[in-house]
Design a protein around this motif. Structure first.
Motif, PDB file in Angstrom:
ATOM      1  N   PHE A 239       0.800  -1.219   0.000  1.00 16.02           N
ATOM      2  CA  PHE A 239       0.000   0.000   0.000  1.00 16.02           C
ATOM      3  C   PHE A 239       0.842   1.284   0.000  1.00 16.02           C
ATOM      4  O   PHE A 239       0.316   2.370  -0.176  1.00 16.02           O
ATOM      5  CB  PHE A 239      -0.927   0.045   1.221  1.00 16.02           C
ATOM      6  N   GLY A 240       2.159   1.170   0.244  1.00 17.08           N
ATOM      7  CA  GLY A 240       2.998   2.365   0.268  1.00 17.08           C
ATOM      8  C   GLY A 240       2.837   3.139   1.556  1.00 17.08           C
ATOM      9  O   GLY A 240       3.150   4.313   1.637  1.00 17.08           O
ATOM     10  N   THR A 241       2.338   2.518   2.613  1.00 15.17           N
ATOM     11  CA  THR A 241       2.138   3.217   3.883  1.00 15.17           C
ATOM     12  C   THR A 241       2.181   2.221   5.017  1.00 15.17           C
ATOM     13  O   THR A 241       2.085   1.008   4.811  1.00 15.17           O
ATOM     14  CB  THR A 241       0.787   3.957   3.911  1.00 15.17           C
ATOM     15  N   ILE A 242       2.343   2.682   6.240  1.00 14.88           N
ATOM     16  CA  ILE A 242       2.323   1.845   7.434  1.00 14.88           C
ATOM     17  C   ILE A 242       1.283   2.407   8.386  1.00 14.88           C
ATOM     18  O   ILE A 242       1.312   3.588   8.724  1.00 14.88           O
ATOM     19  CB  ILE A 242       3.700   1.815   8.138  1.00 14.88           C
ATOM     20  N   VAL A 243       0.353   1.593   8.778  1.00 15.49           N
ATOM     21  CA  VAL A 243      -0.674   2.040   9.725  1.00 15.49           C
ATOM     22  C   VAL A 243      -0.095   1.936  11.121  1.00 15.49           C
ATOM     23  O   VAL A 243       0.329   0.869  11.543  1.00 15.49           O
ATOM     24  CB  VAL A 243      -1.938   1.171   9.608  1.00 15.49           C
ATOM     25  N   SER A 244      -0.033   3.038  11.815  1.00 12.21           N
ATOM     26  CA  SER A 244       0.507   3.057  13.167  1.00 12.21           C
ATOM     27  C   SER A 244      -0.214   4.117  13.967  1.00 12.21           C
ATOM     28  O   SER A 244      -1.094   4.805  13.465  1.00 12.21           O
ATOM     29  CB  SER A 244       2.010   3.360  13.143  1.00 12.21           C
ATOM     30  N   ALA A 245       0.183   4.248  15.218  1.00 12.97           N
ATOM     31  CA  ALA A 245      -0.450   5.256  16.070  1.00 12.97           C
ATOM     32  C   ALA A 245      -0.165   6.649  15.580  1.00 12.97           C
ATOM     33  O   ALA A 245      -0.912   7.584  15.827  1.00 12.97           O
ATOM     34  CB  ALA A 245       0.047   5.086  17.508  1.00 12.97           C
ATOM     35  N   GLN A 246       0.969   6.840  14.839  1.00 12.60           N
ATOM     36  CA  GLN A 246       1.322   8.161  14.358  1.00 12.60           C
ATOM     37  C   GLN A 246       0.614   8.523  13.055  1.00 12.60           C
ATOM     38  O   GLN A 246       0.637   9.657  12.633  1.00 12.60           O
ATOM     39  CB  GLN A 246       2.844   8.248  14.139  1.00 12.60           C
ATOM     40  N   THR A 247       0.009   7.542  12.375  1.00  7.87           N
ATOM     41  CA  THR A 247      -0.656   7.810  11.107  1.00  7.87           C
ATOM     42  C   THR A 247      -2.089   8.229  11.379  1.00  7.87           C
ATOM     43  O   THR A 247      -2.882   7.435  11.864  1.00  7.87           O
ATOM     44  CB  THR A 247      -0.631   6.562  10.208  1.00  7.87           C
ATOM     45  N   THR A 248      -2.411   9.464  11.097  1.00  9.27           N
ATOM     46  CA  THR A 248      -3.750   9.978  11.409  1.00  9.27           C
ATOM     47  C   THR A 248      -4.711   9.895  10.232  1.00  9.27           C
ATOM     48  O   THR A 248      -5.900   9.728  10.418  1.00  9.27           O
ATOM     49  CB  THR A 248      -3.642  11.444  11.859  1.00  9.27           C
TER      50      THR A 248
ATOM     51  N   PRO B 142      -4.361   7.904   6.783  1.00  9.14           N
ATOM     52  CA  PRO B 142      -3.746   7.161   5.687  1.00  9.14           C
ATOM     53  C   PRO B 142      -4.558   7.304   4.410  1.00  9.14           C
ATOM     54  O   PRO B 142      -5.769   7.478   4.441  1.00  9.14           O
ATOM     55  CB  PRO B 142      -3.766   5.710   6.197  1.00  9.14           C
ATOM     56  N   LYS B 143      -3.867   7.211   3.283  1.00  7.09           N
ATOM     57  CA  LYS B 143      -4.559   7.311   2.000  1.00  7.09           C
ATOM     58  C   LYS B 143      -5.384   6.059   1.765  1.00  7.09           C
ATOM     59  O   LYS B 143      -4.993   4.958   2.152  1.00  7.09           O
ATOM     60  CB  LYS B 143      -3.541   7.484   0.876  1.00  7.09           C
ATOM     61  N   PRO B 144      -6.557   6.187   1.132  1.00  7.98           N
ATOM     62  CA  PRO B 144      -7.359   4.997   0.810  1.00  7.98           C
ATOM     63  C   PRO B 144      -6.564   4.025  -0.060  1.00  7.98           C
ATOM     64  O   PRO B 144      -5.679   4.423  -0.826  1.00  7.98           O
ATOM     65  CB  PRO B 144      -8.553   5.581   0.049  1.00  7.98           C
ATOM     66  N   ILE B 145      -6.879   2.734   0.042  1.00  5.65           N
ATOM     67  CA  ILE B 145      -6.183   1.696  -0.708  1.00  5.65           C
ATOM     68  C   ILE B 145      -6.616   1.754  -2.171  1.00  5.65           C
ATOM     69  O   ILE B 145      -7.802   1.878  -2.480  1.00  5.65           O
ATOM     70  CB  ILE B 145      -6.507   0.304  -0.122  1.00  5.65           C
TER      71      ILE B 145
ATOM     72  N   SER C 166     -11.592  -1.440   6.192  1.00  7.53           N
ATOM     73  CA  SER C 166     -12.546  -0.646   6.983  1.00  7.53           C
ATOM     74  C   SER C 166     -11.888   0.600   7.564  1.00  7.53           C
ATOM     75  O   SER C 166     -12.506   1.667   7.648  1.00  7.53           O
ATOM     76  CB  SER C 166     -13.133  -1.505   8.115  1.00  7.53           C
ATOM     77  N   SER C 167     -10.613   0.490   7.979  1.00  8.19           N
ATOM     78  CA  SER C 167      -9.939   1.635   8.601  1.00  8.19           C
ATOM     79  C   SER C 167      -9.365   2.604   7.581  1.00  8.19           C
ATOM     80  O   SER C 167      -9.343   3.812   7.805  1.00  8.19           O
ATOM     81  CB  SER C 167      -8.825   1.140   9.522  1.00  8.19           C
ATOM     82  N   MET C 168      -8.896   2.097   6.439  1.00  7.33           N
ATOM     83  CA  MET C 168      -8.258   2.949   5.442  1.00  7.33           C
ATOM     84  C   MET C 168      -9.202   3.333   4.306  1.00  7.33           C
ATOM     85  O   MET C 168      -9.041   4.391   3.690  1.00  7.33           O
ATOM     86  CB  MET C 168      -7.023   2.260   4.845  1.00  7.33           C
ATOM     87  N   GLY C 169     -10.175   2.491   4.014  1.00  4.90           N
ATOM     88  CA  GLY C 169     -11.056   2.736   2.886  1.00  4.90           C
ATOM     89  C   GLY C 169     -10.383   2.375   1.567  1.00  4.90           C
ATOM     90  O   GLY C 169      -9.205   2.011   1.529  1.00  4.90           O
ATOM     91  N   VAL C 170     -11.140   2.452   0.492  1.00  6.04           N
ATOM     92  CA  VAL C 170     -10.602   2.211  -0.855  1.00  6.04           C
ATOM     93  C   VAL C 170     -10.978   3.391  -1.732  1.00  6.04           C
ATOM     94  O   VAL C 170     -11.980   4.078  -1.479  1.00  6.04           O
ATOM     95  CB  VAL C 170     -11.150   0.901  -1.458  1.00  6.04           C
ATOM     96  N   ASP C 171     -10.161   3.668  -2.769  1.00  7.07           N
ATOM     97  CA  ASP C 171     -10.421   4.816  -3.634  1.00  7.07           C
ATOM     98  C   ASP C 171     -11.081   4.419  -4.954  1.00  7.07           C
ATOM     99  O   ASP C 171     -10.987   5.144  -5.946  1.00  7.07           O
ATOM    100  CB  ASP C 171      -9.127   5.591  -3.902  1.00  7.07           C
TER     101      ASP C 171
END
Length: 306
Positions: A24-33, A35-38, A62-67
């Motif tokens: 996805f080109g991203t890491i979901v973490s506590a610091q990511t407020t 993230p771009k949709p998948i 569900s957390s990131m969504g899709v574009d």
């Protein structure tokens, strides 16, 4: 679904965060407020690699969504390929419309110019109000080019525009776009104006008349020294010519204390005033005593004929 050795190695060894970075080109973490949709491509890679369970993949969707949206045909194809219905349902339920790209500074400027370009010539009040509300002088230059202005540029006008936030570049455009017709102020009856005789020179300055208080013995002020006039470069470039009429105030020493333009193009008037302030007179005399006086002077700006 066939699994290569590389896919199996990623599936077994790679942590979820690393897998997400690859796919996805991203890491979901506590610091990511936010993230771009998948993307569709990223999701297909995740499915092919197989490093996430259906529950994990559904949770990420569900957390990131899709574009992207799934067509009925695409949805049926994913189900037939073995993708769990919970994942497909998560894709359908979590579509996020992509945010439109932010306009560039140039696009914002063009939009503002277009917004302000409707209407007749700008009044001085409109111009200064736009400046006071934060409209950039560069934008107003373009608006003035399109609409023109309904007022003449004088010293007071220029000061008002500068105080409101204008700059010299804007003033230059205002001077060029001001109305061609110049309103000639009425001369008082006690100061009759006589047309000066034409002088065969590019620039001519002729004292017209004088006025001093009435007395038994009156001597009018006479010109002793006249400074050379400079034809403004802007006036030459724009082929601006004509006469400038000024009221000149002379003190008891014969020095020019004040110059007031009565009529004439503002660009030419500024040059005329600058020269006249350096002129020297033999002061007017009232019963033999030097007194202050005023005189009307007409300065003729004529283009040089080659």
């Amino acid at each position: 679904m066939k699994t290569t050795k590389l896919q199996l190695k990623l599936s077994i060894q790679a942590p979820i965060s690393v897998l997400l970075l690859v796919v996805f080109g991203t890491i979901v973490s506590a610091q990511t407020t936010a993230p771009k949709p998948i993307s569709k491509d990223g999701l297909m890679k995740a499915v092919q690699i197989g490093g996430l369970s259906s529950q994990e993949l559904s949770g990420l969707i569900s957390s990131m969504g899709v574009d992207f949206r799934l067509s009925d045909e695409e949805r049926d194809g994913l189900l037939k390929s073995g993708l769990e219905r919970t994942v497909v349902d998560a894709i359908v339920a979590n579509y996020h419309m992509p945010e439109p790209p932010k306009p560039t500074a140039a696009e914002l400027e063009a939009a503002k110019v277009l917004q302000l370009s409707n209407g007749g010539p700008l009044t001085q009040e409109e111009l200064t109000n736009h400046l006071k509300t934060g409209v950039a002088p560069a934008i107003l230059e373009q608006v003035v080019e399109k609409r023109g202005i309904s007022f003449s540029v004088t010293g007071d006008t220029a000061k008002s525009v500068e105080n409101a936030g204008g700059n010299r570049s804007l003033l230059g455009v205002l001077i060029l776009k001001q109305p061609a017709a110049v309103v000639v102020q009425e001369v008082k009856p006690q100061q009759p104006v006589q047309q000066a005789a034409a002088i065969p020179a590019p620039l001519a300055a002729v004292p017209v008349t004088n006025s001093v208080p009435k007395a038994k013995s009156i001597e009018q002020a006479t010109l002793l020294k006249r400074e050379e006039l400079n034809y403004p470069l802007l006036a030459r470039k724009e082929k601006i010519a004509g006469s400038v009429r000024c009221e000149v105030f002379i003190d008891e020493r014969g020095l020019v204390s004040k110059v007031k333009t009565v009529s004439g193009h503002p660009v030419l008037a500024a040059a005329a005033e600058e020269s006249i302030r350096r002129w020297k007179y033999n002061p007017a005399k009232l019963d033999g005593k030097s007194v202050s006086s005023s005189t009307l002077v007409e300065v003729n700006f004529k283009p040089v004929l080659n």
